[in-house]
Scaffold this motif. Structure first.
Motif, PDB file in Angstrom:
ATOM      1  N   VAL A  81       0.870  -1.169   0.000  1.00 40.12           N
ATOM      2  CA  VAL A  81       0.000   0.000   0.000  1.00 40.12           C
ATOM      3  C   VAL A  81       0.909   1.221   0.000  1.00 40.12           C
ATOM      4  N   ILE A  82       0.860   2.005  -1.066  1.00 40.27           N
ATOM      5  CA  ILE A  82       1.778   3.134  -1.208  1.00 40.27           C
ATOM      6  C   ILE A  82       1.061   4.461  -0.997  1.00 40.27           C
ATOM      7  N   MET A  83       1.859   5.488  -0.711  1.00 40.74           N
ATOM      8  CA  MET A  83       1.313   6.840  -0.644  1.00 40.74           C
ATOM      9  C   MET A  83       1.124   7.340  -2.074  1.00 40.74           C
ATOM     10  N   PRO A  84      -0.131   7.591  -2.496  1.00 40.75           N
ATOM     11  CA  PRO A  84      -0.368   8.002  -3.883  1.00 40.75           C
ATOM     12  C   PRO A  84      -0.074   9.478  -4.094  1.00 40.75           C
ATOM     13  N   ALA A  85       0.092   9.853  -5.358  1.00 44.32           N
ATOM     14  CA  ALA A  85       0.249  11.261  -5.730  1.00 44.32           C
ATOM     15  C   ALA A  85      -1.101  11.783  -6.177  1.00 44.32           C
ATOM     16  N   LEU A  86      -1.609  12.797  -5.495  1.00 41.58           N
ATOM     17  CA  LEU A  86      -2.886  13.388  -5.873  1.00 41.58           C
ATOM     18  C   LEU A  86      -2.711  14.557  -6.819  1.00 41.58           C
ATOM     19  N   GLY A  87      -1.480  14.932  -7.089  1.00 40.19           N
ATOM     20  CA  GLY A  87      -1.199  16.020  -8.009  1.00 40.19           C
ATOM     21  C   GLY A  87       0.195  15.857  -8.576  1.00 40.19           C
ATOM     22  N   MET A  88       0.447  16.511  -9.721  1.00 35.67           N
ATOM     23  CA  MET A  88       1.728  16.355 -10.394  1.00 35.67           C
ATOM     24  C   MET A  88       2.888  16.939  -9.589  1.00 35.67           C
ATOM     25  N   ALA A  89       2.599  17.969  -8.780  1.00 42.05           N
ATOM     26  CA  ALA A  89       3.676  18.626  -8.033  1.00 42.05           C
ATOM     27  C   ALA A  89       3.708  18.190  -6.578  1.00 42.05           C
ATOM     28  N   GLN A  90       3.006  17.115  -6.242  1.00 37.34           N
ATOM     29  CA  GLN A  90       2.933  16.667  -4.849  1.00 37.34           C
ATOM     30  C   GLN A  90       4.154  15.833  -4.476  1.00 37.34           C
ATOM     31  N   ASP A  91       4.767  16.146  -3.352  1.00 38.92           N
ATOM     32  CA  ASP A  91       5.914  15.385  -2.848  1.00 38.92           C
ATOM     33  C   ASP A  91       5.527  14.480  -1.686  1.00 38.92           C
ATOM     34  N   THR A  92       4.573  14.922  -0.866  1.00 37.93           N
ATOM     35  CA  THR A  92       4.167  14.150   0.311  1.00 37.93           C
ATOM     36  C   THR A  92       2.654  14.169   0.450  1.00 37.93           C
ATOM     37  N   GLY A  93       2.140  13.271   1.266  1.00 40.73           N
ATOM     38  CA  GLY A  93       0.727  13.246   1.618  1.00 40.73           C
ATOM     39  C   GLY A  93       0.589  13.063   3.118  1.00 40.73           C
ATOM     40  N   LYS A  94      -0.389  13.710   3.713  1.00 43.33           N
ATOM     41  CA  LYS A  94      -0.599  13.610   5.154  1.00 43.33           C
ATOM     42  C   LYS A  94      -1.707  12.600   5.432  1.00 43.33           C
ATOM     43  N   ILE A  95      -1.422  11.618   6.290  1.00 41.60           N
ATOM     44  CA  ILE A  95      -2.426  10.640   6.678  1.00 41.60           C
ATOM     45  C   ILE A  95      -3.378  11.298   7.672  1.00 41.60           C
ATOM     46  N   VAL A  96      -4.632  11.478   7.260  1.00 42.73           N
ATOM     47  CA  VAL A  96      -5.626  12.112   8.120  1.00 42.73           C
ATOM     48  C   VAL A  96      -6.113  11.126   9.178  1.00 42.73           C
ATOM     49  N   SER A  97      -6.457   9.921   8.731  1.00 45.81           N
ATOM     50  CA  SER A  97      -6.931   8.907   9.681  1.00 45.81           C
ATOM     51  C   SER A  97      -6.869   7.532   9.023  1.00 45.81           C
TER      52      SER A  97
END
Length: 431
Positions: free
Chosen positions: A5-21
Motif C-alpha cells: 500500500v503506497i502513498m499516492p500522488a494526488l497532483g503532479m507537483a505533490q511530494d508528500t501526503g498527510k495521513i488524516v486517519s
C-alpha cells in the motif's frame, strides 16, 4: 505474497501526503476496494483503497504523519500477522553517474492508480535545456490501466531528465528537474543509472504478428467483463489510436467477453478472433444529429467575456465539449475559420483551461461551421470523435461522427445529448 500500500500522488507537483486517519486497524480483514485510510494534500483529501483481499499489516505511519509519495506505508497480507518483509522506499542515489543533479523543482513519477508501482515513459515532449511553463506537457506516462500527459508543474528550464523512453520508473521517484535558470550542464540519465527499474522493451507489431506464440485471451465471462456505467468502451489512448490506425474494431473484444480496460497487448487477441460471418459484422462508424431551436452559446460567451476573464470563445466550447465527455480531463481540438487550436481541459472551473500543443492528440474534435454555408456533413470517422456545429433554421444543428471502436452506441448518444443541452442552455449546466 503481500501487496504493498503506497502513498499516492494526488497532483503532479505533490511530494508528500498527510495521513488524516486510518479507517482500518492493523490485523483487520480487508477486501479489495475497501477504504484503508484518508490522505490529504494541499489540494484534496481522498480515501486510499486496499489493492487486494487479505489483512492489513505492517502499518508504518500513524495518523498525522507526512509520508513521501511512493513510500510503502502498509501491507495487505495473507494472514493477520506482521510479515516481517517490509520494503522501505528505495534510497535516492546518483548511481554510477557522479555528476551532481542541478537545483530546481523535482518532477516525480505520478501514481495513476492505488496499486501502481511504476509508470512507463511513453514520450518526452521537452528536451534538455528547453524552456517550459508550468502547464506545458512534459512527458507521457503509461501504466496497465491508462496513458496520460504530465505537466511540468513549474516555470523554468529542463535541467535534468532521469528516465529514458520505454523505461519503467518507480512511483514517487524524481524523473526530471525544472530549474529557474537555463542550465549550463544539463543532466541526462536512465532509470537503470540510478539502480532502479529496468527498461521495458517496446513491442514490435510486425514481429508479434508473425510470432506463433501469441498470448491467449484473458478468460472472463461476459457478465463479469468490466464496462463503464455509460456503456463507453474502456481502453487506453494508445490502444485506441493503434486500433484505429490498423482498422481493428474494439467492439469485437467486448462481444467476445474480453475484460476491459483494453491495453495494447489486447490488440493481439483481437487479431486472433475468428473472422466475422455475413450478417454479424459490427457497424464501422456512427453518425448522430441533434437539432435545437435555439443556440444559447453566443449569449453565454458574451456574458463570460463581460463578467469574467473568460474571453476565449473557443476555450469555452472546449470546456463544454470536455464536460460532456464525462472525463476528469480531456484534450479538445477546436476548428474554426480554417484554423485549429488544441485545449487541455482539466476537471474544475473553466478558468483552468489552457492551450495545448497543436501536435497534441485530441480526445475529441469540435468543428465550428456556424459561420459557413454548410448545412450537412457526412465525412466519416477520423482519429477522434468529431462534433460539428452548423446553423439550422435559426437554431443549431450538431452532428457527431465517430468510429464504432471509439464510442459505443450508448456513449455516443450520451455525448451528443449532453453537449446539445449545454449549447442550448450553457449557464444551466454550469450551475
Amino acid at each position: 505474497m503481500p501487496h504493498e500500500v503506497i502513498m499516492p500522488a494526488l497532483g503532479m507537483a505533490q511530494d508528500t501526503g498527510k495521513i488524516v486517519s486510518w479507517l482500518k486497524s492493523s490485523g483487520d480483514p480487508v477486501k479489495a476496494g475497501d477504504a484503508l485510510f484518508e490522505v490529504e494534500t494541499d489540494k484534496a483529501t481522498m480515501e486510499v483503497e486496499s489493492p487486494a483481499d487479505g489483512y492489513l499489516t505492517d502499518v508504518q505511519a500513524e495518523a498525522g504523519a507526512d509520508v513521501p509519495v511512493g513510500n510503502v506505508i502498509a501491507l495487505v497480507s495473507d494472514t493477520a500477522e506482521s510479515s516481517g518483509s517490509f520494503r522501505q522506499a528505495p534510497a535516492k542515489t546518483d548511481g554510477v553517474d557522479d555528476a551532481p543533479l542541478p537545483d530546481g523543482k523535482a518532477v516525480i513519477m505520478p501514481a495513476l492508480g492505488m496499486a501502481q508501482d511504476t509508470g512507463v515513459i511513453v514520450a518526452w515532449h521537452k528536451g534538455l535545456g528547453d524552456a517550459v511553463a508550468a502547464g506545458d506537457i512534459l512527458f507521457e506516462v503509461e501504466t496497465d490501466k491508462a496513458t496520460m500527459e504530465v505537466e511540468a508543474g513549474a516555470d523554468g528550464f529542463v535541467a535534468a531528465l532521469l528516465a529514458e523512453v520505454t523505461e519503467a520508473a518507480p512511483v514517487g521517484d524524481t524523473i526530471a528537474i525544472i530549474s529557474a535558470e537555463k542550465p549550463a550542464n544539463p543532466v541526462q540519465r536512465s532509470v537503470t543509472d540510478n539502480g532502479a527499474a529496468k527498461p521495458v522493451a517496446a513491442p514490435d507489431p510486425a514481429a508479434t504478428a508473425k510470432d506463433q506464440s501469441i498470448p491467449a485471451p484473458r478468460k472472463a465471462p461476459k457478465a463479469q467483463a468490466v464496462t463503464s456505467s455509460d456503456g463507453r468502451i474502456l481502453a487506453s489512448p494508445k490502444a485506441r489510436r493503434l486500433a484505429l490506425e490498423q482498422g481493428l474494431d474494439l467492439i469485437r473484444l467486448v462481444e467476445a467477453g474480453h475484460p476491459q480496460p483494453f491495453q495494447v497487448a489486447d490488440l493481439e487477441v483481437l487479431r486472433t478472433l475468428p473472422a466475422q460471418t455475413a450478417g454479424h459484422a459490427t457497424t464501422s462508424s456512427r453518425r448522430l444529429i441533434a437539432d435545437m431551436p435555439t443556440d444559447g452559446f453566443g449569449a453565454f460567451a458574451a456574458w463570460a467575456a463581460e463578467n469574467t476573464d473568460l474571453n476565449d470563445a473557443n476555450a469555452l466550447l472546449a470546456g463544454l465539449a470536455a464536460t460532456s465527455l464525462g472525463r476528469d480531463a480531456a484534450t479538445i481540438a477546436v476548428e474554426s475559420f480554417g484554423q485549429s487550436r488544441a485545449y487541455r481541459v482539466p476537471s474544475g472551473p473553466f478558468s483552468a483551461i489552457t492551450k495545448a500543443e497543436d501536435s497534441s492528440v485530441p480526445d475529441l474534435t469540435l468543428r465550428d461551421l456556424r459561420m459557413s454555408r454548410v448545412s450537412t456533413v457526412d465525412l466519416g470517422a477520423e482519429d477522434a470523435p468529431v462534433l460539428t456545429l452548423m446553423q439550422a433554421r435559426g437554431g443549431l444543428s450538431i452532428t457527431l461522427e465517430c468510429a464504432a471502436n471509439q464510442l459505443s452506441a450508448n456513449a455516443a448518444i450520451h455525448l451528443l445529448s449532453e453537449f446539445a443541452g449545454r449549447m442550448e442552455q450553457p449557464l444551466r449546466h454550469l450551475l
